[in-house]
Design a protein around this motif. Structure first.
Motif, mmCIF file in Angstrom:
data_model
loop_
_atom_site.group_PDB
_atom_site.id
_atom_site.type_symbol
_atom_site.label_atom_id
_atom_site.label_comp_id
_atom_site.label_asym_id
_atom_site.label_seq_id
_atom_site.Cartn_x
_atom_site.Cartn_y
_atom_site.Cartn_z
ATOM 1 N N GLY A 1 0.818 -1.198 0.000
ATOM 2 C CA GLY A 1 0.000 0.000 0.000
ATOM 3 C C GLY A 1 0.852 1.248 0.000
ATOM 4 O O GLY A 1 2.082 1.184 -0.105
ATOM 5 N N ASP B 1 -3.477 10.820 3.826
ATOM 6 C CA ASP B 1 -3.767 9.860 4.896
ATOM 7 C C ASP B 1 -3.368 10.444 6.245
ATOM 8 O O ASP B 1 -4.050 10.231 7.256
ATOM 9 C CB ASP B 1 -3.010 8.551 4.644
ATOM 10 N N THR C 1 -3.280 3.265 2.272
ATOM 11 C CA THR C 1 -4.244 2.959 1.213
ATOM 12 C C THR C 1 -3.778 1.700 0.508
ATOM 13 O O THR C 1 -2.691 1.668 -0.079
ATOM 14 C CB THR C 1 -4.341 4.114 0.198
ATOM 15 N N PRO D 1 -2.785 0.691 -4.165
ATOM 16 C CA PRO D 1 -2.717 2.055 -4.718
ATOM 17 C C PRO D 1 -2.495 2.034 -6.220
ATOM 18 O O PRO D 1 -2.119 1.018 -6.806
ATOM 19 C CB PRO D 1 -1.505 2.646 -4.000
#
Length: 314
Positions: free
Chosen positions: A235, A241, A263, A266
């Motif tokens: 990620g 974030d 995330t 990605p």
């Protein structure tokens, strides 16, 4: 308005002249083993320079020779492998007629663009292209206006017909224009501008949020990749974030594992892709950075929007 209408009529009249002579001219230029030498003087000379430049940038090697200079040595630039494209509205320009016998003596194919099919130049030519106009846009009927426009358009028609015949692509065009916007968009690849080696922001999946922040600060790309023990991408953790984490009172910024806030899956890109494709991905998904991965999903590079701006891709 009258000028525009007059010149538009001159261009429209050319449609009927894309005939057998036009095809023969294209064939001579297509089969040319050397270069297309474009010659002309005065206003026709300016148009000739433009046609030579257009030919050269669209896959047909070409250059301009000034007829007067040709009489003083530049004629040596023309070889038996070339094709000569000569422009003269009257077809009786002295400087051209002086050098044409020498060109013909070398058995060099001659294509003429004139406004007079009965002129000396037209008669000497292997192929004559009619670029005559019913009237000039100049109210005095003297200044070359509609006639030079017609010659330019006919030259463009030749260039584009040859472009299509050669299968000339946008990538080929870019190689002739490396400093232009199109050249940069079609030649610059991700591998040319990405950050690699120690410049890549990477943390292990077990790293804390604090460690991720330190890594993001070190590289200044506004993100860090999160990988497993094999180096495979799991990620990405971005400054977006981080802002969401700061707004969450239940998150301890010192001890929370970055894996919890990253995330997953990605958007990524491979190093062989064009930089312009990275710009498109960023724009489509409204992100400002991308990780570059290998076929095995290992991180090999990183870039952000500033790298694309520096490369003048966007």
């Amino acid at each position: 308005m009258t000028v525009i209408v007059t010149e538009a009529r001159a261009i429209e009249a050319l449609q009927a002249r894309v005939n057998g002579n036009f095809l023969r001219a294209c064939q001579l230029m297509f089969e040319c083993q050397g270069r297309v030498v474009v010659i002309g003087i005065g206003k026709s000379g300016h148009i000739a320079r433009k046609i030579a430049a257009t030919l050269a940038s669209t896959g047909t090697p070409a250059f301009f020779v000034h007829p007067a200079e040709a009489s003083h040595g530049d004629l040596g630039m023309i070889t038996h492998k070339d094709v000569v494209l000569s422009l003269s509205n009257s077809g009786e320009t002295d400087e051209l007629l002086t050098i044409l016998p020498l060109i013909k003596r070398q058995n060099v194919p001659l294509i003429a663009l004139t406004g007079n099919e009965f002129s000396s130049l037209a008669k000497l030519a292997d192929v004559h292209l009619d670029v005559s106009v019913s009237e000039e846009a100049c109210p005095l009927g003297l200044a070359p206006t509609a006639s030079t426009t017609a010659a330019l358009v006919m030259g463009d028609a030749l260039a584009i017909a040859l472009l299509e015949a050669r299968g000339f692509t946008s990538e080929d065009f870019a190689r002739s224009h490396p400093a232009g916007t199109l050249g940069r968009r079609l030649l610059v690849r991700i591998s040319d501008i990405m950050h690699s080696g120690k410049q890549i922001p990477i943390v292990d999946q077990h790293a804390s949020l604090t460690t991720a922040l330190v890594e993001m600060t070190r590289t200044g790309l506004g993100m860090t990749a999160v990988t497993n023990e094999l180096g495979e991408l799991l990620g990405v953790f971005t400054d977006g974030d981080l802002r969401r984490a700061v707004d969450d009172a239940n998150i301890d910024l010192r001890d929370t594992p970055v894996m919890r806030l990253m995330t997953s899956n990605p958007k990524t890109i491979t190093a062989d892709k064009l930089a312009a494709e990275a710009a498109q991905v960023m724009e489509t998904h409204k992100i400002h950075a991308l990780l570059v991965v290998s076929d095995e999903n290992r991180v090999v590079g990183a870039l952000n929007i500033h790298d694309l701006l520096r490369a003048r891709v966007v």
